[in-house]
Enzyme design. Structure first.
Site, PDB file in Angstrom:
ATOM      1  N   SER A  50       0.803  -1.220   0.000  1.00  0.00           N
ATOM      2  CA  SER A  50       0.000   0.000   0.000  1.00  0.00           C
ATOM      3  C   SER A  50       0.840   1.277   0.000  1.00  0.00           C
ATOM      4  CB  SER A  50      -0.943   0.019   1.214  1.00  0.00           C
ATOM      5  OG  SER A  50      -0.212   0.168   2.418  1.00  0.00           O
ATOM      6  N   LYS A  91       1.213   4.268   6.826  1.00  0.00           N
ATOM      7  CA  LYS A  91       0.563   5.172   5.874  1.00  0.00           C
ATOM      8  C   LYS A  91       1.242   6.543   5.933  1.00  0.00           C
ATOM      9  CE  LYS A  91      -2.722   2.158   4.909  1.00  0.00           C
ATOM     10  NZ  LYS A  91      -2.737   1.437   3.611  1.00  0.00           N
TER      11      LYS A  91
END
Length: 247
Positions: A50, A91
């Site tokens: 991701s 993230k």
């Protein structure tokens, strides 16, 4: 001849003392660098793609232990939140408390408080988001996106949750500074696109100083430990030549 012998002995004793000092200092720097790193950083294996292409699945990163209050826009953080599965995740912070995050601007960029953000860490040709969205970040919260925008499950997937997809600053445990494995990964750069916003971007932790300490320590240990055998060998050769000359 007697004077020369004493001079050689004096130089030998001084050399041995300096050699021992180099090894001692080298040990302090070498071990100190590792201890320093263990106190400041936590290693973390990236579980998914991701955050590609910045960091890939399976890579090992060094994340500086920080308090959530130290987080800035643009940081890649390690966090854990119950609404996100209650497991460590990685993230990028694109918004902090009070920010309005939207996608996309007329030129196809993510905007923060109306400012279009350059995102060079995205894969070339990728869009900042596959669908339009707008979110206001509550105070004390962070809005997080993955760099692989087409496949990342991030704040956009939690827009209907309390906090509009954001997580509390207290959920953050560390900030990524460098890729430790593979060895050519290098430092993770702070994106300049957020630098003009209030608060600017964060500064890297001491990972370079830590690495320099370990490298310098290793050189001193090898150099100091090698001094004795090398000088002893040359000393024997000089004495052999001197004996041959007298004979």
């Amino acid at each position: 001849m007697g004077g020369t012998g004493r001079d050689d002995d004096g130089r030998g004793r001084l050399g041995n003392a300096l050699s021992g000092l180099a090894v001692a200092v080298g040990c302090v720097l070498f071990l100190g660098g590792f201890v320093w790193g263990a106190l400041v950083y936590q290693p973390y294996t990236v579980p998914t793609a991701s955050m590609s292409p910045t960091v890939e699945a399976g890579e090992r990163v060094l994340a500086e232990r920080i308090d959530g209050d130290e987080v800035h826009r643009g940081d890649i953080v390690v966090f854990r939140d119950k609404q996100w599965g209650d497991m460590p995740m990685l993230k990028r912070v694109v918004g902090v408390g009070g920010d309005e995050i939207a996608c996309c601007s007329d030129n196809g960029r993510l905007t923060v408080n109306g400012k279009a953000i350059e995102e060079p860490y995205l894969r070339q040709g990728d869009q900042p988001a596959s669908e339009k969205f707008t979110a206001t970040v509550p105070e004390g919260q962070l809005f997080l996106l993955g760099d692989e925008r087409l496949g990342s499950l991030d704040s956009r997937s939690h827009l209907q949750d309390p906090g509009h997809g954001s997580v509390p600053r207290s959920a953050v445990s560390a900030r990524v500074d460098a890729v430790a494995w593979p060895l050519d990964g290098g430092m993770v750069q702070r994106p300049e696109g957020f630098a003009d916003l209030p608060g600017g971007v964060s500064q890297p932790g001491p990972v370079k100083l830590m690495a320099a300490s370990v490298a310098a320590g290793a050189l001193l240990i090898v150099g100091g430990a090698g001094y004795g055998p090398v000088t002893g060998r040359f000393g024997r050769k000089r004495r052999s030549r001197a004996v041959a000359g007298v004979a």
